[in-house]
Design a protein around this motif. Sequence first.
Motif, PDB file in Angstrom:
ATOM      1  N   ASP A  57       0.845  -1.194   0.000  1.00  0.00           N
ATOM      2  CA  ASP A  57       0.000   0.000   0.000  1.00  0.00           C
ATOM      3  C   ASP A  57       0.878   1.242   0.000  1.00  0.00           C
ATOM      4  O   ASP A  57       1.790   1.367   0.818  1.00  0.00           O
ATOM      5  N   ILE A  58       0.587   2.144  -0.925  1.00  0.00           N
ATOM      6  CA  ILE A  58       1.346   3.380  -1.066  1.00  0.00           C
ATOM      7  C   ILE A  58       0.391   4.547  -0.846  1.00  0.00           C
ATOM      8  O   ILE A  58      -0.695   4.589  -1.443  1.00  0.00           O
ATOM      9  N   ALA A  59       0.779   5.478  -0.003  1.00  0.00           N
ATOM     10  CA  ALA A  59      -0.063   6.641   0.280  1.00  0.00           C
ATOM     11  C   ALA A  59      -0.107   7.574  -0.923  1.00  0.00           C
ATOM     12  O   ALA A  59       0.902   7.812  -1.581  1.00  0.00           O
ATOM     13  N   THR A  60      -1.289   8.108  -1.207  1.00  0.00           N
ATOM     14  CA  THR A  60      -1.461   9.078  -2.287  1.00  0.00           C
ATOM     15  C   THR A  60      -1.471  10.485  -1.703  1.00  0.00           C
ATOM     16  O   THR A  60      -1.581  10.666  -0.490  1.00  0.00           O
ATOM     17  N   GLY A  63      -4.369  11.426   0.498  1.00  0.00           N
ATOM     18  CA  GLY A  63      -4.464  10.823   1.815  1.00  0.00           C
ATOM     19  C   GLY A  63      -5.028   9.414   1.822  1.00  0.00           C
ATOM     20  O   GLY A  63      -5.174   8.806   2.876  1.00  0.00           O
ATOM     21  N   SER A  64      -5.329   8.889   0.665  1.00  0.00           N
ATOM     22  CA  SER A  64      -5.809   7.510   0.587  1.00  0.00           C
ATOM     23  C   SER A  64      -4.631   6.592   0.269  1.00  0.00           C
ATOM     24  O   SER A  64      -3.488   7.028   0.214  1.00  0.00           O
ATOM     25  N   ALA A  65      -4.903   5.322   0.058  1.00  0.00           N
ATOM     26  CA  ALA A  65      -3.834   4.364  -0.250  1.00  0.00           C
ATOM     27  C   ALA A  65      -4.096   3.710  -1.599  1.00  0.00           C
ATOM     28  O   ALA A  65      -5.245   3.508  -1.999  1.00  0.00           O
ATOM     29  N   TRP A  66      -3.033   3.397  -2.299  1.00  0.00           N
ATOM     30  CA  TRP A  66      -3.093   2.719  -3.578  1.00  0.00           C
ATOM     31  C   TRP A  66      -2.283   1.443  -3.444  1.00  0.00           C
ATOM     32  O   TRP A  66      -1.150   1.462  -2.951  1.00  0.00           O
TER      33      TRP A  66
END
Length: 76
Positions: A57-60, A63-66
């Motif tokens: 999971d990578i933060a965008t 503020g969400s995650a991708w």
Amino acid sequence: MTVVEYCRHETRVYELVIIRAGGRVRCSAYIDHEDLFRLPLDIAEAEVIRSKRSYIDIATRAGSAWSSPCVYLDIK
């Protein structure tokens, strides 16, 4: 196989490689469109003892995650 050999021959373009030693993340590499990447010499020459394809999971910026595909390499 060393880390640099694995990255050159076993990874895909735009793949994220997470390199761990003793269960701790030591380094990461992003394989670009020309298969170019940089690694510290001691990590580049380390032997890969295990590899696993997974997701991270990578933060965008919003503020969400991708969830991004990646390869985890465990080294000696």
